[in-house]
Design a protein around this motif. Structure first.
Motif, PDB file in Angstrom:
ATOM      1  N   ALA A  54      -5.741   0.895  -6.727  1.00 55.64           N
ATOM      2  CA  ALA A  54      -6.437   1.972  -6.010  1.00 55.64           C
ATOM      3  C   ALA A  54      -5.439   2.835  -5.249  1.00 55.64           C
ATOM      4  CB  ALA A  54      -7.477   1.386  -5.057  1.00 55.64           C
ATOM      5  N   ARG A  55      -4.442   2.231  -4.640  1.00 59.51           N
ATOM      6  CA  ARG A  55      -3.437   3.022  -3.923  1.00 59.51           C
ATOM      7  C   ARG A  55      -2.589   3.850  -4.881  1.00 59.51           C
ATOM      8  NH1 ARG A  55      -3.702   5.050   0.615  1.00 59.51           N
ATOM      9  NH2 ARG A  55      -1.481   4.987   0.909  1.00 59.51           N
ATOM     10  N   VAL A  70      -8.940  10.828  -5.875  1.00 60.39           N
ATOM     11  CA  VAL A  70      -8.751  10.221  -4.551  1.00 60.39           C
ATOM     12  C   VAL A  70     -10.059   9.607  -4.056  1.00 60.39           C
ATOM     13  CG1 VAL A  70      -8.220  10.715  -2.135  1.00 60.39           C
ATOM     14  CG2 VAL A  70      -6.778  11.637  -3.926  1.00 60.39           C
ATOM     15  N   ALA A 117     -10.687   6.415  -6.033  1.00 60.60           N
ATOM     16  CA  ALA A 117      -9.754   5.373  -5.613  1.00 60.60           C
ATOM     17  C   ALA A 117     -10.107   4.834  -4.227  1.00 60.60           C
ATOM     18  CB  ALA A 117      -8.333   5.910  -5.621  1.00 60.60           C
ATOM     19  N   THR A 118     -10.567   5.697  -3.338  1.00 59.41           N
ATOM     20  CA  THR A 118     -10.970   5.245  -2.003  1.00 59.41           C
ATOM     21  C   THR A 118     -12.184   4.341  -2.092  1.00 59.41           C
ATOM     22  OG1 THR A 118     -10.076   7.267  -1.045  1.00 59.41           O
ATOM     23  CG2 THR A 118     -11.629   6.033   0.297  1.00 59.41           C
ATOM     24  N   VAL A 122      -4.698   6.778  -5.668  1.00 59.40           N
ATOM     25  CA  VAL A 122      -4.713   7.720  -4.536  1.00 59.40           C
ATOM     26  C   VAL A 122      -3.450   8.581  -4.553  1.00 59.40           C
ATOM     27  CG1 VAL A 122      -4.537   7.899  -2.015  1.00 59.40           C
ATOM     28  CG2 VAL A 122      -6.238   6.412  -3.013  1.00 59.40           C
ATOM     29  N   SER A 152       0.829  -1.202   0.000  1.00 53.48           N
ATOM     30  CA  SER A 152       0.000   0.000   0.000  1.00 53.48           C
ATOM     31  C   SER A 152       0.864   1.252   0.000  1.00 53.48           C
ATOM     32  CB  SER A 152      -0.922  -0.016   1.227  1.00 53.48           C
ATOM     33  OG  SER A 152      -1.667   1.150   1.305  1.00 53.48           O
ATOM     34  N   TYR A 198       1.198   3.953  -3.165  1.00 54.50           N
ATOM     35  CA  TYR A 198       0.991   5.391  -3.009  1.00 54.50           C
ATOM     36  C   TYR A 198       2.198   6.166  -3.527  1.00 54.50           C
ATOM     37  CZ  TYR A 198       0.026   9.894  -0.889  1.00 54.50           C
ATOM     38  OH  TYR A 198      -0.194  11.234  -0.695  1.00 54.50           O
ATOM     39  N   TYR A 208       2.333   8.758  -6.640  1.00 54.63           N
ATOM     40  CA  TYR A 208       2.790  10.130  -6.424  1.00 54.63           C
ATOM     41  C   TYR A 208       3.912  10.466  -7.404  1.00 54.63           C
ATOM     42  CZ  TYR A 208       3.055  14.285  -3.468  1.00 54.63           C
ATOM     43  OH  TYR A 208       2.985  15.554  -2.995  1.00 54.63           O
ATOM     44  N   SER A 242      -3.526  12.532  -5.212  1.00 53.30           N
ATOM     45  CA  SER A 242      -2.981  13.395  -4.157  1.00 53.30           C
ATOM     46  C   SER A 242      -2.003  14.414  -4.713  1.00 53.30           C
ATOM     47  CB  SER A 242      -2.283  12.550  -3.089  1.00 53.30           C
ATOM     48  OG  SER A 242      -3.199  11.736  -2.427  1.00 53.30           O
TER      49      SER A 242
END
Length: 134
Positions: free
Chosen positions: A102-103, A83, A86-87, A106, A48, A52, A56, A110
């Motif tokens: 999904a992460r 976001v 994805a959540t 996110v 996870s 992310y 990013y 972000s």
């Protein structure tokens, strides 16, 4: 009673509340305990975080281009929408690949939202105040 002592008392109460909330949050189970059928113990946390960070990193340059082309408000709204989507995908995922994707989304959302907010702060403030506003 002077205003500064009331503000100090409110600040102390808020800090106490935050301290109690953080103690409660530390007792909650992590995603590994909630999703034992998806990953081995400890694996979901690492993947996870990596997802992310990957999102990013992938979204950093496109976020700059999106903000320059469409403006900071559209960039921030698009990032927050990504976001949120994805959540929602993370909440209903039942496979490891969907959780990872999904992460990544996110992380990408972000950085897009963050870039839009920074661009808005820079455009609102004057050239001599940009460093302080950001």
């Amino acid at each position: 009673m002077c205003a500064s002592s009331v503000a100090h008392r409110h600040c102390a109460t808020l800090l106490q509340l935050l301290r109690e909330r953080s103690r409660f949050a530390l007792r909650l189970p992590g995603p590994d305990a909630l999703l034992p059928h998806v990953a081995r113990p400890g694996e979901l946390d690492r993947v996870s975080t990596a997802g992310y960070a990957l999102g990013y990193w992938i979204g950093a340059y496109p976020a700059y281009r999106l903000s320059a082309r469409f403006g900071p408000r559209a960039c921030a709204v698009a990032g927050v929408a990504a976001v949120a989507l994805a959540t929602l995908a993370f909440a209903y995922a039942d496979r490891f690949g969907v959780l990872f994707a999904a992460r990544v989304l996110v992380g990408t959302g972000s950085v897009i939202a963050y870039t839009g907010v920074l661009a808005a702060a820079a455009s609102i403030s004057g050239p001599d105040q940009r460093g302080a506003s950001i």
